[in-house]
Design an enzyme around this catalytic site. Sequence first.
Site, PDB file in Angstrom:
ATOM      1  N   GLU A 164      61.876  36.315   0.016  1.00  0.00           N
ATOM      2  CA  GLU A 164      62.518  37.452  -0.644  1.00  0.00           C
ATOM      3  C   GLU A 164      62.763  37.232  -2.149  1.00  0.00           C
ATOM      4  OE1 GLU A 164      65.979  38.579   1.611  1.00  0.00           O
ATOM      5  OE2 GLU A 164      64.800  39.115   3.370  1.00  0.00           O
ATOM      6  N   GLU A 357      60.946  38.895   9.235  1.00  0.00           N
ATOM      7  CA  GLU A 357      62.347  39.161   9.580  1.00  0.00           C
ATOM      8  C   GLU A 357      62.489  40.618   9.959  1.00  0.00           C
ATOM      9  OE1 GLU A 357      65.399  38.161   6.699  1.00  0.00           O
ATOM     10  OE2 GLU A 357      64.398  36.269   6.209  1.00  0.00           O
TER      11      GLU A 357
HETATM   12  O1  IFM Z   1      70.362  36.535   6.437  1.00  0.00           O
HETATM   13  C1  IFM Z   1      69.445  37.126   5.588  1.00  0.00           C
HETATM   14  C2  IFM Z   1      68.263  36.218   5.355  1.00  0.00           C
HETATM   15  O2  IFM Z   1      68.648  34.979   4.864  1.00  0.00           O
HETATM   16  C3  IFM Z   1      67.307  36.839   4.377  1.00  0.00           C
HETATM   17  N1  IFM Z   1      66.963  38.188   4.760  1.00  0.00           N
HETATM   18  C4  IFM Z   1      68.020  39.079   5.142  1.00  0.00           C
HETATM   19  C5  IFM Z   1      68.917  38.421   6.169  1.00  0.00           C
HETATM   20  C6  IFM Z   1      70.026  39.375   6.603  1.00  0.00           C
HETATM   21  O3  IFM Z   1      70.785  39.782   5.530  1.00  0.00           O
END
Ligand code: IFM
Length: 468
Positions: A164, A357
Amino acid sequence: MPSFPADFLWGAATSAYQIEGSPDADGRGRSIWDTFTERPGAIESGGDARIACDSYHRWQEDLDILSEVGMKAYRFSLAWSRIMPDGRGRVNPRGLDHYERLIDELRRRDIAPIVTLNHWDMPEALMADGGWIGRSSVDAFVEYAVAASERLGDRVDWWITQNEPWIIQLLGYQLGLHAPGIRDLRGAVTAGHHVLLAHGRAADAMRPFTRGRIGVALNLLPCVPATDSQEDADAAWGSDGYVNRWFLDPLLRNGYPDDMRAHWERATGGPLDDVIRPGDEAAISGRSDFLGINFYTHRVMAAAAPGPDRPFPWQVVGSTGEVERTDEGTEIVPDAFRDLLIRVHRDYPGVPLIVTENGAIFGDSPTHDGEVHDVRRTRYLRSHVAAMAEALDAGVPLRGYMHWSLLDNFEWALGYRPRFGLVYVDFRTGERIIKDSARDYARIVRDGGIVAGADVRASQVDSLGAFG
Ligand code: IFM
């Protein structure tokens, strides 16, 4: 014909800082998050991650759970400062030993390791040169990537260099809500550029040591206009440039998008030529064997005048009317997920995708029977699996899905209140309880998708409590 291929990587994700604890074990160095959590008011309820899920010690238990629910893959991150305690130079073999054991045990269980190098926990020592704002961070990251791939490259098939970049840039350097807590607009765009450049350079440097595929995980947010007006359409497109295309284009095309570059140059008071130097875009482009997509929600956008706290001419306004939401108020939009996967494939063809994710905050805790009946997470998961099936049917080359997260964990500045896990963690004792959603996910994995007849209506999900 089933939508999901037989070798689809069904899995779950975590990151080192959010689960491991043990900041002083086996020669680990200090990370920027160790420093940030000590800043008064930085973390809701004043929490820190000194223990978190204690996964540095309980990792075998975590792997037992992955096996029990039939996962095919596990995405986790290496703690950068366990391997490079001083940021550069000295490599700590004991840090690598830990991850080698973890990876070997995953492989023994037939669970594919998906290894992230930077899930935000940069060694504190690198702040002497400005963290990601300093261009020397790129070389430091390359050193680390080489150390990791030299030792582990023969046993990892999937590498994610950066997690990210937009969030690192935005929360770490623009708004100061994450480590290292800097508020500097030009510093933010500089940091984001160095994160991407570090990906490109590290990917090149890692190739001699690994045949694994190398990618980046981007958190992508479809941007939709709040109304039919041209102004809001422009706002949505501008926001898409800020959040999505600023990262997709240099990684998967040939350079930064002109429209967003103009916005950045206007907002930061001058050309970015000293930041984005000749050759940089060429070093970022074409270095990704796959793209990781982190998906949570969309952004509903309206035009707005720039101001002191609004560098660009748009703002997030959210949806009006009835929208399903998580416990944190995040809009749940599985159709936008499907459309995003289709759009990324259409606009950046030829790149395999992995959902690295996807998940939601639901605060369910054990009931009188000791179980966690997290019906809404089950419904969330099913609706997003259904969206992926539609994307696959539309021809999207989707290779895997990592639910965020395997465990309830340390949710950065929000501390331990938000629960994202398929597995409940009692943070006082470290006890893990497999939630109903994880058991339902196990069934989806076993069936290779959602079997006909099972849909995502609440009434049906309500009867899923009997899965255990
Ligand atoms: O917990 C985070 C993760 O570390 C990175 N992406 C979003 C998740 C939820 O906020």
